[in-house]
Write a protein that holds these residues in place. Sequence first.
Motif, mmCIF file in Angstrom:
data_model
loop_
_atom_site.group_PDB
_atom_site.id
_atom_site.type_symbol
_atom_site.label_atom_id
_atom_site.label_comp_id
_atom_site.label_asym_id
_atom_site.label_seq_id
_atom_site.Cartn_x
_atom_site.Cartn_y
_atom_site.Cartn_z
ATOM 1 N N SER A 8 -34.597 47.022 128.256
ATOM 2 C CA SER A 8 -35.665 46.484 127.413
ATOM 3 C C SER A 8 -35.070 45.872 126.146
ATOM 4 N N HIS A 9 -35.849 45.012 125.487
ATOM 5 C CA HIS A 9 -35.449 44.389 124.226
ATOM 6 C C HIS A 9 -34.092 43.686 124.327
ATOM 7 N N ASP A 47 -33.294 37.329 130.297
ATOM 8 C CA ASP A 47 -34.486 37.909 130.896
ATOM 9 C C ASP A 47 -34.001 38.804 132.036
ATOM 10 N N ASP A 105 -37.467 49.684 130.240
ATOM 11 C CA ASP A 105 -37.077 50.623 129.192
ATOM 12 C C ASP A 105 -36.438 51.865 129.809
ATOM 13 N N GLU A 106 -36.967 52.327 130.928
ATOM 14 C CA GLU A 106 -36.439 53.519 131.591
ATOM 15 C C GLU A 106 -35.007 53.323 132.072
ATOM 16 N N TRP A 140 -43.466 49.344 144.345
ATOM 17 C CA TRP A 140 -43.902 48.047 143.819
ATOM 18 C C TRP A 140 -42.908 46.921 144.096
ATOM 19 N N PRO A 182 -43.499 46.832 136.602
ATOM 20 C CA PRO A 182 -44.495 47.595 135.841
ATOM 21 C C PRO A 182 -44.027 47.899 134.427
ATOM 22 N N ALA A 183 -44.984 48.058 133.538
ATOM 23 C CA ALA A 183 -44.675 48.355 132.137
ATOM 24 C C ALA A 183 -43.846 49.630 132.037
ATOM 25 N N GLY A 184 -42.821 49.574 131.223
ATOM 26 C CA GLY A 184 -42.000 50.753 130.971
ATOM 27 C C GLY A 184 -40.774 50.885 131.855
#
Length: 223
Positions: free
Chosen positions: A204-205, A210, A199-200, A185, A194-196
């Motif tokens: 994230s958070h 940004d 976090d991987e 991608w 892509p989503a996730g």
Amino acid sequence: RATLRARKESRPSNRPYAGLAQVCQQIRDEFRPIYLLNQEIGVDLIETVKYLRYFYPEGKKEEKERRQGNITIAVPGEVQEEEKRQGIDLWPLLDMWANSMRIEGGFGRYLSPNYAPGEDGECKDLYRLFGRRVLPDRSCTRMNRIWRTYLRESHLAEVRIYREIAEVKIPFIHILFKPEFALEWMVRQESVVPAGFLDEIGFSHMEYFDVKVGVVDASVKED
């Protein structure tokens, strides 16, 4: 300077090591790493790469693996003009940190009487570059395994920090992969993440920055 890293107990002076590092080439090679590891060095954010090039010049793979050091990157409150033009690429720091024998690294501020480390979202976010998240008690989580692989196997081309840039109001970290390691991608410098995925890899958070992800040379991935 103030730092998010909890201070250790006071320790003996490291000046004896510094003296030995000035005797001859062999002794300098043996004792200089000891001095650099035990002497915490504070470096301004914008001077980080210059410092690394001077004290840790390019060398053979075996020489890199023996490197040691203890560096705290001081993040100034005011964004300098050089940062506004092109940001700051911290990949040289991360590459050396991840692939040396022992380089301790951290982020902090120039000493301020009212500094509250737990509320410093900018510096806490920068610790994610070392694969760790800062917890409320100022300890850190274990290193993110996927991010560690990216660093140790040199999947990345740049990790550029933009604290302020004219056309963008939100500060961001731009992670650019080398074409040969880019995921399917990753088709341009600012790809749709892509989503996730964040976090991987441990991003994230975020509290302050940004995060943008892409490939350093988009033409390699595009037909």
